[in-house]
Write a protein that holds these residues in place. Structure first.
Motif, PDB file in Angstrom:
ATOM      1  N   ILE A 107      -3.331  33.319 -10.504  1.00  0.00           N
ATOM      2  CA  ILE A 107      -3.627  34.189 -11.628  1.00  0.00           C
ATOM      3  C   ILE A 107      -4.744  35.001 -11.482  1.00  0.00           C
ATOM      4  N   ILE A 108      -4.375  36.343 -11.260  1.00  0.00           N
ATOM      5  CA  ILE A 108      -5.494  37.424 -11.154  1.00  0.00           C
ATOM      6  C   ILE A 108      -6.115  38.053 -12.243  1.00  0.00           C
ATOM      7  N   ASN A 109      -7.386  38.107 -12.037  1.00  0.00           N
ATOM      8  CA  ASN A 109      -8.221  38.769 -13.352  1.00  0.00           C
ATOM      9  C   ASN A 109      -9.395  39.781 -12.592  1.00  0.00           C
ATOM     10  N   GLY A 110      -9.403  41.045 -13.191  1.00  0.00           N
ATOM     11  CA  GLY A 110     -10.462  41.664 -12.394  1.00  0.00           C
ATOM     12  C   GLY A 110     -10.215  42.957 -12.756  1.00  0.00           C
ATOM     13  N   GLN A 111     -10.885  43.952 -11.683  1.00  0.00           N
ATOM     14  CA  GLN A 111     -10.517  45.385 -11.699  1.00  0.00           C
ATOM     15  C   GLN A 111     -10.786  45.927 -10.152  1.00  0.00           C
ATOM     16  N   LYS A 112      -9.642  46.653  -9.947  1.00  0.00           N
ATOM     17  CA  LYS A 112      -9.863  47.331  -8.644  1.00  0.00           C
ATOM     18  C   LYS A 112      -9.784  48.964  -8.917  1.00  0.00           C
ATOM     19  N   THR A 113     -10.377  49.613  -8.054  1.00  0.00           N
ATOM     20  CA  THR A 113     -10.660  51.438  -8.063  1.00  0.00           C
ATOM     21  C   THR A 113     -10.520  51.956  -7.004  1.00  0.00           C
ATOM     22  N   TRP A 114     -10.536  53.215  -7.003  1.00  0.00           N
ATOM     23  CA  TRP A 114     -10.300  54.195  -5.767  1.00  0.00           C
ATOM     24  C   TRP A 114      -9.016  53.975  -5.235  1.00  0.00           C
ATOM     25  N   ASN A 115      -7.877  53.289  -5.817  1.00  0.00           N
ATOM     26  CA  ASN A 115      -6.656  52.960  -5.358  1.00  0.00           C
ATOM     27  C   ASN A 115      -5.789  54.089  -4.977  1.00  0.00           C
ATOM     28  N   THR A 116      -5.713  54.719  -3.991  1.00  0.00           N
ATOM     29  CA  THR A 116      -4.893  55.983  -3.989  1.00  0.00           C
ATOM     30  C   THR A 116      -3.630  55.673  -4.263  1.00  0.00           C
ATOM     31  N   GLY A 117      -2.780  56.428  -5.043  1.00  0.00           N
ATOM     32  CA  GLY A 117      -1.361  56.322  -5.368  1.00  0.00           C
ATOM     33  C   GLY A 117      -0.908  55.150  -6.230  1.00  0.00           C
ATOM     34  N   ALA A 118      -1.857  54.441  -6.652  1.00  0.00           N
ATOM     35  CA  ALA A 118      -1.589  53.309  -7.184  1.00  0.00           C
ATOM     36  C   ALA A 118      -0.608  53.580  -8.616  1.00  0.00           C
ATOM     37  N   HIS A 119      -0.774  54.628  -9.111  1.00  0.00           N
ATOM     38  CA  HIS A 119       0.176  55.053 -10.303  1.00  0.00           C
ATOM     39  C   HIS A 119       1.494  55.246  -9.845  1.00  0.00           C
ATOM     40  N   ARG A 120       1.537  55.468  -8.713  1.00  0.00           N
ATOM     41  CA  ARG A 120       3.198  55.883  -8.014  1.00  0.00           C
ATOM     42  C   ARG A 120       3.714  54.698  -7.269  1.00  0.00           C
ATOM     43  N   ALA A 121       2.813  53.689  -6.891  1.00  0.00           N
ATOM     44  CA  ALA A 121       3.104  52.610  -6.147  1.00  0.00           C
ATOM     45  C   ALA A 121       4.282  51.517  -6.820  1.00  0.00           C
ATOM     46  N   ASP A 122       5.212  51.025  -5.844  1.00  0.00           N
ATOM     47  CA  ASP A 122       5.939  49.813  -6.366  1.00  0.00           C
ATOM     48  C   ASP A 122       5.143  48.582  -6.266  1.00  0.00           C
ATOM     49  N   TRP A 123       4.613  48.433  -5.061  1.00  0.00           N
ATOM     50  CA  TRP A 123       4.006  47.246  -4.835  1.00  0.00           C
ATOM     51  C   TRP A 123       2.504  47.393  -4.177  1.00  0.00           C
ATOM     52  N   GLY A 124       1.856  46.460  -4.295  1.00  0.00           N
ATOM     53  CA  GLY A 124       0.393  46.732  -3.871  1.00  0.00           C
ATOM     54  C   GLY A 124      -0.242  45.336  -2.875  1.00  0.00           C
ATOM     55  N   PHE A 125      -1.020  45.613  -1.862  1.00  0.00           N
ATOM     56  CA  PHE A 125      -1.501  44.531  -1.102  1.00  0.00           C
ATOM     57  C   PHE A 125      -2.949  44.677  -1.544  1.00  0.00           C
ATOM     58  N   GLY A 126      -3.684  43.184  -1.642  1.00  0.00           N
ATOM     59  CA  GLY A 126      -5.007  43.318  -2.319  1.00  0.00           C
ATOM     60  C   GLY A 126      -5.935  42.170  -1.648  1.00  0.00           C
ATOM     61  N   VAL A 127      -7.213  42.254  -1.678  1.00  0.00           N
ATOM     62  CA  VAL A 127      -7.952  40.990  -1.353  1.00  0.00           C
ATOM     63  C   VAL A 127      -8.467  40.548  -2.912  1.00  0.00           C
ATOM     64  N   PHE A 128      -8.514  39.235  -2.976  1.00  0.00           N
ATOM     65  CA  PHE A 128      -8.978  38.594  -4.258  1.00  0.00           C
ATOM     66  C   PHE A 128      -9.775  37.246  -3.863  1.00  0.00           C
ATOM     67  N   LYS A 129     -10.881  36.861  -4.717  1.00  0.00           N
ATOM     68  CA  LYS A 129     -11.715  35.851  -4.523  1.00  0.00           C
ATOM     69  C   LYS A 129     -10.818  34.590  -5.243  1.00  0.00           C
ATOM     70  N   THR A 130     -10.486  33.904  -4.171  1.00  0.00           N
ATOM     71  CA  THR A 130      -9.826  32.533  -4.369  1.00  0.00           C
ATOM     72  C   THR A 130     -10.706  31.326  -4.606  1.00  0.00           C
ATOM     73  N   ASP A 131     -11.861  31.563  -4.014  1.00  0.00           N
ATOM     74  CA  ASP A 131     -12.941  30.335  -4.251  1.00  0.00           C
ATOM     75  C   ASP A 131     -14.237  30.832  -4.524  1.00  0.00           C
ATOM     76  N   PRO A 132     -14.469  31.238  -6.159  1.00  0.00           N
ATOM     77  CA  PRO A 132     -15.704  31.869  -6.452  1.00  0.00           C
ATOM     78  C   PRO A 132     -16.830  31.166  -6.145  1.00  0.00           C
ATOM     79  N   ALA A 133     -16.732  29.892  -5.829  1.00  0.00           N
ATOM     80  CA  ALA A 133     -17.777  29.068  -5.369  1.00  0.00           C
ATOM     81  C   ALA A 133     -18.159  29.259  -3.866  1.00  0.00           C
ATOM     82  N   GLY A 134     -17.183  29.681  -3.251  1.00  0.00           N
ATOM     83  CA  GLY A 134     -17.230  29.452  -1.722  1.00  0.00           C
ATOM     84  C   GLY A 134     -18.269  30.516  -0.974  1.00  0.00           C
ATOM     85  N   ARG A 135     -18.409  30.257   0.300  1.00  0.00           N
ATOM     86  CA  ARG A 135     -19.226  31.339   1.135  1.00  0.00           C
ATOM     87  C   ARG A 135     -18.562  32.730   1.475  1.00  0.00           C
TER      88      ARG A 135
END
Lengths: 377, 394
Positions: free
Chosen positions: B155-183
């Motif tokens: 379950i993803i929550n947050g904001q990404k920016t400067w995403n070139t062509g995101a308003h045209r794209a079908d799919w996105g690849f991204g990086v997200f924090k899955t362990d907020p307490a991790g190093r």
């Protein structure tokens, strides 16, 4: 496409590097700068034994028969270490015999060049300092079986120790300046020749050479009467690439010395190389060197393969002229005060960056050639 | 040392150039500068048309292993980029083809490869990159958008920016924090998500020229199947490095500048000022020749990178140098061209605009390649730290 050096080229490079590191230390370079001769005859002899002067001379004339590209590999190491003396003038001038000489001339001169018994140099520039045919006014007038030369050549490298000067003369005034140019192999000890060393920044013994009624036998003409300019263009191209290769090697040393020093020199309790302000300047120096290196490889390869190369040579020389000076001045600045001392090694390179940039065509000269080649009318 | 292409490579190069030259005839007049793909509807349509044409030729999967539909060599890929660059042809989704595909080939599970590679090769799916955040740019690992695992979903929550062509794209690849307490560097996961998933809001961001090549992406309880992972959970940083390490030679941009140089020469030859063509002015000749010298240097190092890639060798330092060099050369092309054009240099979309307004456009667009894909300052860090061995900033 394969932009790696061959195994043979790597061996040549390594051998040259090892030889120069031991045989041509910076103390010797400083001594030679102040000496009258400007080179070490002892070192010259050893270089001949290694085959350097005969590297590009065909085996039929007792040379090694390597390619022009191989030569630039050697010259990169020469530039990396700095090697004062007549190596480049001799080799570059020898191309006028290799490519423009008669069979008889090749047999007579090339083996002696290869064995280190002949020092050659090129008498091209005159008072205008122009690399254009219009700058040539030294007159050669036919007189029986001889020609008589009158005029003055300038910036003739190592003329004071040369055995022969390839002299670019005007034999005819005509409609087009490049028609009426004739080359002669002139015995540098001929009566009527006077040379004076011009003090220059690179201490590379550039000479003023006066020709007063100097007699040259007709058999010493290189190429055809009035049609020598294409040979000069070829020599200029090869000379420009040679200087570029030398400059790339010199930039390599500037970068390496600066990076090494910045790792040792401690200020504010850390090596100065840890400061990003300086790191980025060093990254820029490396970028200039590396972009320049492959640009020079391209020009050297085309020239070596006998493909049209005039445009690429000028693109490279105009670029290298500027980046070498820039890299060398950053090397001084990043070292700080220490590198402004005469006894520091970096200034040896900085001074030579100006000398190299004027040799075989300055930046504006080559940019103008580029402007023509890219179609500016 | 050998700069010569093989007979086969020369033939391929000719095919690529001939085909792109034909496509150029169909280019909409509004297509000025590569970012037009994302900014103008008919340019996006043209991009998709080129994509489908290239897909038919099999040119979107050059240098891929045959089992995933690949053909050709790395050198073919370089030559294809030259042709597209010179003719200013889009049709290659840089996110899907240049970035994601090589990453999947090297690091994804067999099922992910089988699911996602064929649609990329067929040109059916357009991708965008969901990396930067308002507070995580160059220091990307400080990102804060979370992807919390719940059953077989994230379950993803947050904001990404400067995403070139995101308003045209079908799919996105991204990086997200899955362990907020991790190093740091061990709490991030690399995920693939359908941009039509509920909870995703895409808003175009007006660029300095008012056009919108980029977007910002808001993610609000976005459910992504847990299987859409590349690499291991919490080890997405390794994938980031892998992806960033597919060094690009910049050859397409460089060939684009060869075209610009020709256009500039032509402009100087036919434009008169003070009674004579600009091309007769020695100062202008000198400035244009200087650009030509730098451009050739850019191409020389790009070939060096291509040569290394062709042998599967690392080109980290050279690629950083090339990126700095060609992107800043792009800026200088814009500065010199607009200056030589005098008052006309500022004109856009008008009969008064030289070369269809491409110089004015480049004057504003040049920052895209200077800042994106690792700013030039980051590239200088790469050269200094990994190349020259200088001490790393903590």
């Amino acid at each position: 496409m394969d932009l790696r050096l061959t195994e043979a080229q790597e061996i040549l490079k390594k051998a040259a590097r090892d030889f120069l590191t031991t045989e041509c230390p910076k103390t010797l370079i400083r001594e030679l700068e102040k000496s009258e001769k400007g080179y070490s005859p002892e070192l010259w002899k050893k270089m001949a034994e290694l085959g350097w002067m005969g590297l590009v001379i065909p085996e039929a004339y007792e040379g090694i028969g390597y390619s022009f590209f191989d030569l630039t590999v050697l010259l990169e190491e020469v530039g990396r270490n700095i090697l004062p003396g007549p190596l480049i003038p001799t080799i570059i001038s020898s191309f006028s015999i290799i490519e423009g000489g008669t069979e008889e001339q090749k047999k007579e001169y090339l083996p002696k060049i290869s064995s280190g018994d002949l020092i050659l140099t090129l008498g091209l520039l005159e008072a205008e300092g122009s690399f254009d045919a219009s700058g040539i006014s030294l007159k050669a007038v036919a007189k029986g079986e001889d020609f008589t030369l009158n005029g003055t050549k300038l910036f003739v490298e190592m003329a004071h120790v040369a055995d022969y000067i390839i002299c670019v003369t005007r034999t005819k005034d005509g409609t087009s300046p490049d028609k009426g140019i004739t080359l002669f192999l002139v015995d540098a000890k001929s009566p009527g020749i006077k040379h004076t060393v011009i003090p220059t920044i690179g201490a590379d013994k550039l000479c003023e050479v006066r020709f007063e009624n100097v007699t040259v036998p007709k058999k010493n003409m290189l190429g055809k009467l009035d049609a020598g300019w294409p040979i000069v263009e070829m020599v200029l191209r090869k000379g420009a690439v040679a200087k570029c290769a030398e400059s790339v090697g010199a930039m390599q040393t500037c970068v390496e010395m600066t990076v090494a020093y910045s790792k040792e020199r401690v200020q504010y309790e850390r090596p100065i190389g840890a400061f990003q302000a300086l790191q980025h300047l060093m990254a820029n120096m490396w970028t200039s060197m590396q972009t320049g290196r492959y640009l020079v490889y391209q020009a050297a390869w085309l020239e070596s393969e006998g493909q049209p190369s005039a445009k690429e040579v000028s693109l490279a020389k105009a670029y290298i002229n500027e980046v070498y000076k820039d890299v060398a001045q950053w090397a001084i600045r990043l070292h700080g005060g220490i590198a402004t001392s005469y006894d520091h090694d970096i200034p040896l390179y900085y001074r030579r960056s100006l000398a190299a940039s004027t040799s075989f065509g300055g930046t504006d000269y080559h940019r103008e050639l580029v402007a023509e080649k890219i179609g500016l009318k | 040392m050998d700069f010569e292409l093989t007979t086969e490579e020369k033939a391929h190069r000719k095919d690529f150039f001939d085909f792109c030259k034909e496509l150029e005839r169909k280019k909409p007049a509004s297509f000025v500068g590569m970012e037009a793909v994302f900014e103008i509807d008919e340019c996006w349509e043209f991009h998709r048309y080129c994509v489908s044409e290239f897909a038919k030729k099999g040119w979107l999967s050059l240098a891929w292993p045959a089992e995933y539909g690949g053909s050709g060599t790395m050198m073919d890929k370089v030559l294809f980029a030259e042709a597209r660059g010179y003719h200013g042809i889009p049709g290659v989704d840089i996110f899907g083809i240049e970035m994601l595909a090589p990453t999947l080939l090297q690091a994804a599970s067999e099922s992910i490869k089988k699911e996602f590679l064929p649609p990329i090769a067929r040109g059916e799916v357009m991708w965008c990159e969901l990396w930067s955040e308002p507070n995580a740019g160059s220091d990307l690992a400080t990102l804060s958008t979370t992807a919390i695992k719940k059953g077989d979903e994230y379950i993803i929550n947050g904001q990404k920016t400067w995403n070139t062509g995101a308003h045209r794209a079908d799919w996105g690849f991204g990086v997200f924090k899955t362990d907020p307490a991790g190093r740091k560097h061990h709490n991030i996961t690399f995920l693939l998500l359908d941009m039509k998933t509920p909870g995703i809001t895409v808003r175009p961001i007006p660029y300095i020229n008012g056009d919108a090549p980029f977007a910002e992406v808001y993610l609000d309880d976005v459910h992504v199947p847990a299987k859409n992972i590349v690499g291991q959970e919490n080890e997405g940083w390794a994938i980031v490095n892998l992806l960033a390490g597919f060094e690009r030679s910049g050859i397409a941009e460089i060939m684009g500048m060869y075209r610009e140089l020709e256009e500039l020469v032509e402009f100087c030859n036919k434009t008169k000022r003070n009674g004579k063509p600009l091309s007769k002015d020695p100062l202008i000749r000198n400035r244009v020749a200087e650009l030509a010298c730098d451009l050739e240097a850019a191409k020389a190092i790009a070939y060096r990178i291509a040569d290394l890639q062709n042998r599967n060798e690392m080109a980290l330092m050279d690629a950083a140098a090339a990126k700095i060099f060609y992107s800043e050369l792009g800026k200088r092309f814009a500065f010199v061209s607009t200056d030589i054009a005098g008052p006309y240099g500022q004109v856009k979309y008008s009969p008064w605009a030289p070369v269809h307004g491409s110089w004015e456009k480049k004057f504003q667009e040049c920052f895209v390649s200077i800042i994106s894909m690792g700013t030039n300052e980051i590239q200088r860090n790469i050269i200094a730290w990994y190349g020259l061995g200088l001490p790393r900033m903590k």
